[in-house]
Design a protein around this motif. Structure first.
Motif, PDB file in Angstrom:
ATOM      1  N   MET A   1     122.624   8.733  12.622  1.00 38.64           N
ATOM      2  CA  MET A   1     123.571   8.392  13.632  1.00 38.64           C
ATOM      3  C   MET A   1     122.855   7.296  14.440  1.00 38.64           C
ATOM      4  O   MET A   1     121.698   7.647  14.980  1.00 38.64           O
ATOM      5  CB  MET A   1     124.142   9.335  14.289  1.00 38.64           C
ATOM      6  N   SER A   2     123.178   5.984  14.791  1.00 42.95           N
ATOM      7  CA  SER A   2     122.396   5.290  15.643  1.00 42.95           C
ATOM      8  C   SER A   2     122.590   5.609  17.062  1.00 42.95           C
ATOM      9  O   SER A   2     123.402   6.186  17.327  1.00 42.95           O
ATOM     10  CB  SER A   2     122.973   3.636  15.394  1.00 42.95           C
ATOM     11  N   SER A   3     121.826   4.947  17.971  1.00 35.34           N
ATOM     12  CA  SER A   3     121.838   5.077  19.205  1.00 35.34           C
ATOM     13  C   SER A   3     123.178   4.726  19.912  1.00 35.34           C
ATOM     14  O   SER A   3     123.546   5.345  20.669  1.00 35.34           O
ATOM     15  CB  SER A   3     120.555   4.391  19.915  1.00 35.34           C
ATOM     16  N   TYR A   4     123.735   3.759  19.373  1.00 33.09           N
ATOM     17  CA  TYR A   4     124.920   3.178  20.048  1.00 33.09           C
ATOM     18  C   TYR A   4     126.095   4.051  19.549  1.00 33.09           C
ATOM     19  O   TYR A   4     126.974   4.284  20.397  1.00 33.09           O
ATOM     20  CB  TYR A   4     125.171   1.688  19.547  1.00 33.09           C
ATOM     21  N   VAL A   5     126.209   4.543  18.201  1.00 31.32           N
ATOM     22  CA  VAL A   5     127.242   5.313  17.849  1.00 31.32           C
ATOM     23  C   VAL A   5     126.955   6.623  18.548  1.00 31.32           C
ATOM     24  O   VAL A   5     128.011   7.394  19.070  1.00 31.32           O
ATOM     25  CB  VAL A   5     127.147   5.688  16.231  1.00 31.32           C
ATOM     26  N   ALA A   6     125.863   7.196  18.617  1.00 33.24           N
ATOM     27  CA  ALA A   6     125.720   8.342  19.553  1.00 33.24           C
ATOM     28  C   ALA A   6     126.109   8.318  20.897  1.00 33.24           C
ATOM     29  O   ALA A   6     126.886   9.194  21.443  1.00 33.24           O
ATOM     30  CB  ALA A   6     124.003   8.737  19.593  1.00 33.24           C
ATOM     31  N   GLU A   7     125.872   7.203  21.588  1.00 39.03           N
ATOM     32  CA  GLU A   7     126.639   7.067  22.896  1.00 39.03           C
ATOM     33  C   GLU A   7     128.171   6.986  23.074  1.00 39.03           C
ATOM     34  O   GLU A   7     128.523   7.640  23.933  1.00 39.03           O
ATOM     35  CB  GLU A   7     125.857   5.820  23.588  1.00 39.03           C
ATOM     36  N   PHE A   8     128.701   6.365  21.996  1.00 35.50           N
ATOM     37  CA  PHE A   8     129.930   6.236  22.094  1.00 35.50           C
ATOM     38  C   PHE A   8     130.612   7.781  21.619  1.00 35.50           C
ATOM     39  O   PHE A   8     131.687   8.133  22.338  1.00 35.50           O
ATOM     40  CB  PHE A   8     130.419   5.404  20.767  1.00 35.50           C
ATOM     41  N   ILE A   9     130.102   8.327  20.804  1.00 33.60           N
ATOM     42  CA  ILE A   9     130.721   9.664  20.255  1.00 33.60           C
ATOM     43  C   ILE A   9     130.529  10.597  21.518  1.00 33.60           C
ATOM     44  O   ILE A   9     131.369  11.410  21.954  1.00 33.60           O
ATOM     45  CB  ILE A   9     130.006  10.123  19.066  1.00 33.60           C
ATOM     46  N   ALA A  10     129.307  10.687  21.891  1.00 32.64           N
ATOM     47  CA  ALA A  10     128.910  11.838  22.777  1.00 32.64           C
ATOM     48  C   ALA A  10     129.773  11.363  24.326  1.00 32.64           C
ATOM     49  O   ALA A  10     130.362  12.294  24.962  1.00 32.64           O
ATOM     50  CB  ALA A  10     127.688  11.828  23.187  1.00 32.64           C
ATOM     51  N   ALA A  51     127.862  16.722  25.556  1.00 39.25           N
ATOM     52  CA  ALA A  51     127.438  15.370  25.307  1.00 39.25           C
ATOM     53  C   ALA A  51     125.890  15.001  25.038  1.00 39.25           C
ATOM     54  O   ALA A  51     125.614  14.652  24.105  1.00 39.25           O
ATOM     55  CB  ALA A  51     128.190  14.574  26.209  1.00 39.25           C
ATOM     56  N   VAL A  52     125.085  15.698  26.035  1.00 43.88           N
ATOM     57  CA  VAL A  52     123.665  15.692  25.774  1.00 43.88           C
ATOM     58  C   VAL A  52     122.997  16.100  24.411  1.00 43.88           C
ATOM     59  O   VAL A  52     122.285  15.680  23.948  1.00 43.88           O
ATOM     60  CB  VAL A  52     123.067  16.027  27.028  1.00 43.88           C
ATOM     61  N   VAL A  53     123.733  17.369  23.995  1.00 44.52           N
ATOM     62  CA  VAL A  53     123.500  18.012  22.746  1.00 44.52           C
ATOM     63  C   VAL A  53     123.411  17.216  21.748  1.00 44.52           C
ATOM     64  O   VAL A  53     122.714  16.991  20.862  1.00 44.52           O
ATOM     65  CB  VAL A  53     124.061  19.369  22.870  1.00 44.52           C
ATOM     66  N   VAL A  54     124.816  16.426  21.909  1.00 45.41           N
ATOM     67  CA  VAL A  54     125.045  15.359  20.665  1.00 45.41           C
ATOM     68  C   VAL A  54     124.213  14.218  20.583  1.00 45.41           C
ATOM     69  O   VAL A  54     123.607  13.804  19.591  1.00 45.41           O
ATOM     70  CB  VAL A  54     126.613  15.214  20.617  1.00 45.41           C
ATOM     71  N   ALA A  55     124.079  13.491  21.765  1.00 43.28           N
ATOM     72  CA  ALA A  55     123.391  12.296  21.811  1.00 43.28           C
ATOM     73  C   ALA A  55     121.887  12.294  21.917  1.00 43.28           C
ATOM     74  O   ALA A  55     121.293  11.322  21.715  1.00 43.28           O
ATOM     75  CB  ALA A  55     124.020  11.406  22.753  1.00 43.28           C
ATOM     76  N   HIS A  58     119.296  11.153  19.396  1.00 42.75           N
ATOM     77  CA  HIS A  58     119.604   9.796  18.898  1.00 42.75           C
ATOM     78  C   HIS A  58     119.464   8.810  19.800  1.00 42.75           C
ATOM     79  O   HIS A  58     119.113   7.520  19.578  1.00 42.75           O
ATOM     80  CB  HIS A  58     120.843   9.942  18.404  1.00 42.75           C
ATOM     81  N   SER A  59     120.071   8.957  21.146  1.00 44.43           N
ATOM     82  CA  SER A  59     119.978   7.862  22.113  1.00 44.43           C
ATOM     83  C   SER A  59     119.190   8.155  23.391  1.00 44.43           C
ATOM     84  O   SER A  59     119.216   7.357  24.145  1.00 44.43           O
ATOM     85  CB  SER A  59     121.471   7.477  22.306  1.00 44.43           C
ATOM     86  N   GLY A  60     118.970   9.370  23.464  1.00 41.85           N
ATOM     87  CA  GLY A  60     118.512   9.816  24.798  1.00 41.85           C
ATOM     88  C   GLY A  60     119.570  10.249  25.732  1.00 41.85           C
ATOM     89  O   GLY A  60     119.199  10.496  26.902  1.00 41.85           O
ATOM     90  N   ALA A  61     120.732  10.264  25.218  1.00 43.95           N
ATOM     91  CA  ALA A  61     122.078  10.735  26.019  1.00 43.95           C
ATOM     92  C   ALA A  61     121.954  10.091  27.331  1.00 43.95           C
ATOM     93  O   ALA A  61     122.243  10.785  28.303  1.00 43.95           O
ATOM     94  CB  ALA A  61     122.222  12.104  25.984  1.00 43.95           C
ATOM     95  N   HIS A  62     122.141   8.816  27.411  1.00 45.38           N
ATOM     96  CA  HIS A  62     122.455   8.202  28.752  1.00 45.38           C
ATOM     97  C   HIS A  62     123.838   8.497  29.216  1.00 45.38           C
ATOM     98  O   HIS A  62     124.038   8.732  30.414  1.00 45.38           O
ATOM     99  CB  HIS A  62     122.347   6.639  28.868  1.00 45.38           C
TER     100      HIS A  62
END
Length: 244
Positions: A1-10, A51-55, A58-62
């Protein structure tokens, strides 16, 4: 999962659960109707945790353009990635909000008050005063961002060996969002996140909901500009203190 996808999904999951609890509390004939502010703030905090758990890995969960902007100002995130993170967060917020409408559609239809229909989408002030409303969003976001800068990982022993906490590492920001909601959320509903407010407001403005009323675009700039100002002040103060 890319960082952008992670931000979107989370972000989509966060909005689904966060705005979902608002729908559960304010809409007609739900199981949670009139269960109150404690329920809303608690579920919002837990939505951030999920959301933080998911992202996180992968992205740092911004999950929030204000967080992304603040980290970039503080030289902790690449400026080149900022627009793409923000687009992913806004897209996720739109998606999550649309899912809330689908999930609670029968209850939206059963609710006659246009203000209550709008509440599960975007924030609104308890008392309309744009100056104080803006200050509320600035201060709330400042607290969010400034404290985030000082959240540290667990360490063990005098050599400070890092301890991997896994998903439990998301708890500090969960408590942070919770206390902001409980203490500072009563004036504007503590958007403290431009995407969280703007994305769902866009959804509210375009869905074919009977009797929905307006989307209050005259107020919409406050939960966008306020968090940006608050985040920028927090980042600049952090830089100043770090240099000093």
């Amino acid at each position: 999962m890319s960082s952008y996808v992670a931000e979107f999904i989370a972000t989509a999951i966060m909005i689904l659960l966060g705005n979902g609890v608002v729908a559960n509390v304010v809409l007609k004939d739900t199981k949670g109707q009139n269960s109150g502010w404690i329920v809303i703030t608690t579920a919002w905090a837990l939505a951030v945790f999920v959301a933080v758990v998911v992202a996180g890995p992968h992205s740092g969960a911004h999950l929030n353009p204000a967080v992304t902007l603040a980290l970039a100002i503080a030289n902790m995130f690449e400026w080149a990635k900022v627009p793409f993170y923000i687009l992913a967060q806004l897209g996720g917020a739109i998606t999550g909000s649309f899912l809330v409408w689908i999930f609670y559609k029968d209850h939206f239809d059963a609710t006659t008050d246009a203000g209550l229909k709008a509440a599960p989408f975007a924030t609104a002030p308890a008392i309309a005063n744009k100056t104080s409303n803006l200050i509320s969003e600035i201060v709330g976001t400042f607290v969010l961002i400034f404290v985030i800068f000082y959240i540290t990982g667990a360490e063990f022993g005098t050599d400070k060996t890092p301890i991997g906490l896994g998903s439990v590492g998301a708890l500090p920001v969960t408590f942070l969002v919770w206390v902001i909601g409980l203490s500072l959320g009563g004036t504007t509903g503590y958007a403290i996140n431009p995407a969280r407010d703007l994305g769902p407001r866009i959804v509210h403005s375009i869905i074919p909901m009977k009797g929905k009323g307006g989307s209050n675009w005259g107020y919409a700039w406050i939960p966008v500009v306020g968090p940006i100002i608050g985040a920028s002040i927090a980042a600049l103060l952090h830089l100043y203190l770090k240099i000093g």
